[in-house]
Structures are given as C-alpha cells and as structure tokens.
Design a protein around this motif. Structure first.
Motif, short mmCIF file in Angstrom:
data_model
loop_
_atom_site.label_atom_id
_atom_site.label_comp_id
_atom_site.label_asym_id
_atom_site.label_seq_id
_atom_site.Cartn_x
_atom_site.Cartn_y
_atom_site.Cartn_z
N GLY A 1 -51.55 102.70 40.86
CA GLY A 1 -50.83 102.03 41.93
C GLY A 1 -51.35 100.64 42.25
N ILE A 2 -52.06 100.05 41.31
CA ILE A 2 -52.65 98.72 41.50
C ILE A 2 -51.63 97.66 41.09
N ASN A 3 -51.33 96.75 42.03
CA ASN A 3 -50.37 95.68 41.76
C ASN A 3 -51.03 94.34 41.52
N ALA B 1 -51.12 91.83 29.21
CA ALA B 1 -50.69 93.23 29.22
C ALA B 1 -50.37 93.69 30.63
N PHE B 2 -51.20 93.29 31.60
CA PHE B 2 -50.97 93.68 32.99
C PHE B 2 -49.73 92.99 33.56
N LYS B 3 -49.55 91.72 33.22
CA LYS B 3 -48.36 90.99 33.69
C LYS B 3 -47.08 91.60 33.12
N GLY C 1 -59.85 87.06 47.38
CA GLY C 1 -58.39 87.07 47.54
C GLY C 1 -57.82 88.41 47.96
N ASP C 2 -58.69 89.36 48.29
CA ASP C 2 -58.29 90.69 48.71
C ASP C 2 -57.32 91.36 47.74
N PRO C 3 -57.70 91.42 46.44
CA PRO C 3 -56.83 92.08 45.46
C PRO C 3 -56.87 93.59 45.62
N ASP C 4 -55.91 94.26 44.99
CA ASP C 4 -55.93 95.73 45.00
C ASP C 4 -57.14 96.26 44.23
N ALA C 5 -57.59 95.51 43.21
CA ALA C 5 -58.73 95.94 42.41
C ALA C 5 -59.40 94.72 41.80
#
Length: 440
Positions: free
Chosen positions: A191-193, A215-217, A249-253
């Motif tokens: 669930g990481i965006n 790959a993530f993009k 930047g307060d990322p999900d991960a």
C-alpha cells in the motif's frame, strides 16, 4: 521449499569422510600460489594438461565480510567435494584465495595476483558490484573466467551486451533490474504510494536505484526525491543529513540500499532522530538480509528491536533442484544454515569445474567455451556435481541444475530469478513471508 533426494544424499554421505580429510588440504592450498610461471598477461591462464586452478575473490574483511567468509567456506566445500570424486581431468582442483576487503582497489590487486601470478583459469567472485567492476577487465584481459555469486549491478548486463567481456563474465545471482521490479511490486503490495531513496553511492546502490525508480513509477508510485536521490559515501559513518533529506518529505516509505554494517548504523541514526516513530515504513534490499541486523541496529530503551518490522527483498533462498542436498551437506560440514549467497557460490564454482571437464582443458579460454553448454538446455538434467562430472567424462551432454536455481545463462551471463520477501520479527528472527517472481 527444499528439494531433498535420498539417493543423492547417500552419495554425499559416502563422500563426506573423504571431504573432511580434504579440508586440511584445502586450507593449505588457500592463499598459496603453486604456479610460478612468468608468461606475459593475456595468454591462457593455465596449461591444458595442468591441474585446474581456480581462485576466489571474496570480502573476508570489510563491510561484506559476513557474506564473504561463508562464500569462501562454500567454495572450499565445492572443491573438496569435487576432489573426493576424482577432481577434474583426473587431478585435484587447486583453489587460491584473495581477500578483496570490500574495496575496489584491493579487489583489482587481488584479481591481478590471481590472474597474472597464480595463473588461475577462473575466479569465483567478487561479492560487491563495485569490486567486480574493478576486477573484471583484468580477468578478461588475461582470459580468466569470472563468475560472481552476488554482484547484481545492471551495469554488467549493459557492458556484456556491448561485447566488453567476450564471454568471460557471468553471475549466478540475477541483476538488480529484476530486484528493482521486485521492490516495486512489494511496495505497491504494502500500500505504499510514495518512496524516498537513501542509497550507498557505488555500483550496487546506483544500479538498484536506477532499476527501482522506473519500475515503481510504472506501477503508479512516486519517488519523492527522484531528481536527486539521497546517497552516502561508501566510507561514511554518520548519516544525519542524509536521513533528514530522505525522511524529510514524509514519504510512505524510505528505501535504504545498504550493506549490513552501514545499514545498521543508518537504522540507529533514524531511530535517534525520531524518524521511525511515525507511519513511514522502511524497505531494505539483499545487502542487509541477515538476522544479525536485529542486534547490530540495537534496541530502544524499553528493549524493542529498532529493526523489527523492516521489510525487504533478496534473491530467493528456495533455490534450485540441488538446494536440498547442498543444504544438508553444508549443515553437516559447518553446523549452520547456508548464508544468502552460499548456494550461488556453490553453483558458480560447479559450472567452472564442469566446463573444464567438458573442454578437456584447464585453460580459462577452454572453460569459457563450455560454460553455457554444461549449464543450459538441452542436455541431461543433473544436480549432483559428482554425477555431472561422471556424465561429462562419458561424453553425455548435461544441463546442470544448481542449488541457487537452474543456472540458465543468457548471452550477457545473467540468470533469471525469484525474490524472497523478508522481515525481522519482534523477536529478532529473519522471517521469509512470500516470493516474487520476475524476469521470466
């Protein structure tokens, strides 16, 4: 899932006594150059009628020593096993070891000695991509086959495709283009965006970051520091500014691409800065896949493990058809579980001895000509190295099935693989949770 064959295990057990006796011989051979010829570099690395001489280039010291020392043990075990079943071309295989110190300069020096002084025909190693990059041109120039069990940078694929290696390079671990895909899939499954990247600034870190971002993009994710990924120097010991940049930047991960020693320091620093108290998850890679991370990263004042709950990927330990027998033999010999790249090390050395036997020659040039023939289809599938040698001696075409996988090399020397998803439990155990297949 382990594949165990009782018939093959009987063969291992029958040879085990002889293997134990040979261990002392291997210890004497290691770090000892027995060939004092002074032929110029660039000539074949051994006489065709001489005993097969192989080298290892592993990090016995430095940041990757926890992997390199067990990889060296595995290479010794393979040579001892082969020598207990008549060696190669009727002579015992010789093994010469060099410590690359997890340092490219030391790796280049070690490869120079192995190729030009010790006159080996093949080298198993290095572990780190940066060290292999420093060593591979020396191997190619001297017509020495180099097979790495764990150098996963995509750079090698590109260079091989350009013809830089002339078939003298291969690896038994899949490239990081595949691990980048696996990490991207894992992140989305969690669930990481959004992800920020914090990576070691070397071939390993840069290659994996370059593989992960697209790959993530493609899966709809955002890399928040895509234009300027946060990187740290290989010799860094403090990471305050890098951690602030990655977590800021307060990322999900945050994806941390590191080795065990420095990676543990990064986790400690993240905790001390209060960066692990929120909802940001930590993703890791194969360089930190070790139960040792639990104690190395330390504990909070209430005794909680800092590393508990991290999640990462690494080439799958489910391995290939030979894994069950390899694991049994390894446990009997060393009284411990194989390390993450030990099956890959076994296979790297195995295909070398099989190629030399098939070529009926112990030169690097001859070995190179038979690598794909003994490891790829078609041919009779065989996973026991002694049985494989017997079949080759009888003139049978073989398709070696390894401990790390089926060991099917493509033209760039790469193998396709699967990736374990792993985590550290609250009790400090390394636990495998699932497998992601890529590259098929």
């Amino acid at each position: 899932m382990l594949f165990f064959n009782s018939t093959k295990f009987t063969l291992w057990a029958r040879n085990l006594g002889a293997i134990a006796l040979l261990l002392s011989v291997a210890a004497c051979q290691t770090n000892t150059a027995t060939d004092s010829t002074t032929d110029s570099p660039g000539a074949p690395a051994a006489d065709s009628d001489a005993a097969l001489k192989l080298g290892t280039l592993f990090p016995l010291t430095g940041d990757l020593a926890q992997y390199g020392t067990t990889m060296q043990d595995t290479a010794n075990l393979l040579v001892n096993t082969v020598n207990a079943c008549d060696g190669v071309l009727g002579q015992p295989v010789q093994l010469v070891s060099e410590d690359d110190q997890t340092d490219p300069a030391a790796g280049a020096s070690g490869m120079t000695k192995l190729a030009e002084v010790d006159r080996v025909a093949g080298v198993v190693g290095a572990a780190g991509s940066a060290v292999s990059s420093a060593a591979v041109d020396i191997a190619v120039r001297n017509k020495v086959v180099q097979i790495s069990p764990s150098s996963t940078s995509p750079t090698f694929t590109d260079r091989a495709a350009n013809g830089d290696f002339q078939g003298y390079w291969a690896r038994t671990a899949p490239p990081d283009t595949f691990q980048g895909d696996a990490l991207a899939q894992l992140a989305r499954e969690q669930g990481i965006n959004s992800v920020a990247v914090l990576a070691i600034n070397n071939d390993y870190g840069n290659g994996l970051v370059q593989a992960f971002i697209p790959a993530f993009k493609e899966l709809g994710g955002t890399v928040v520091n895509e234009s300027n990924p946060t990187k740290y120097a290989e010799n860094a010991t403090t990471f305050d500014s890098e951690l602030s940049a990655a977590f800021g930047g307060d990322p999900d991960a945050v994806l941390i691409v590191a080795y065990l020693e420095t990676g543990s320091l990064i986790l400690q620093g993240a905790y001390e800065q209060g960066l692990l108290d929120g909802d940001t998850k930590v993703l890791l890679t194969d360089g930190m896949k070790s139960a040792e991370i639990a104690e190395k990263a330390g504990r909070t004042p209430d005794g909680t493990l800092i590393a508990a709950g991290v999640i990462g990927t690494a080439p799958s330990s489910e391995g290939g058809p030979a894994l069950g027998d390899f694991r049994t033999l390894y446990q009997q010999q060393f009284n411990r579980e194989p390390n993450v790249y030990d099956p890959n090390t076994w296979d790297a050395a195995a295909v070398m001895v099989l190629a030399a036997e098939a070529a009926k020659s112990t030169t690097g040039e001859a070995m190179q000509s038979k690598l794909m023939e003994v490891s790829n289809a078609p041919g009779q599938e065989v996973s026991d190295v002694c049985e494989a040698l017997r079949l080759v001696r009888e003139g049978t075409d073989i398709n070696y099935q390894g401990a790390s996988g089926t060991v099917e090399f493509n033209e760039q020397g790469d193998v396709v693989g699967a990736y374990d998803v792993w985590t550290i439990t609250d009790e400090g155990e390394l636990e495998l949770t699932s497998v992601i297949n890529v590259g098929d």
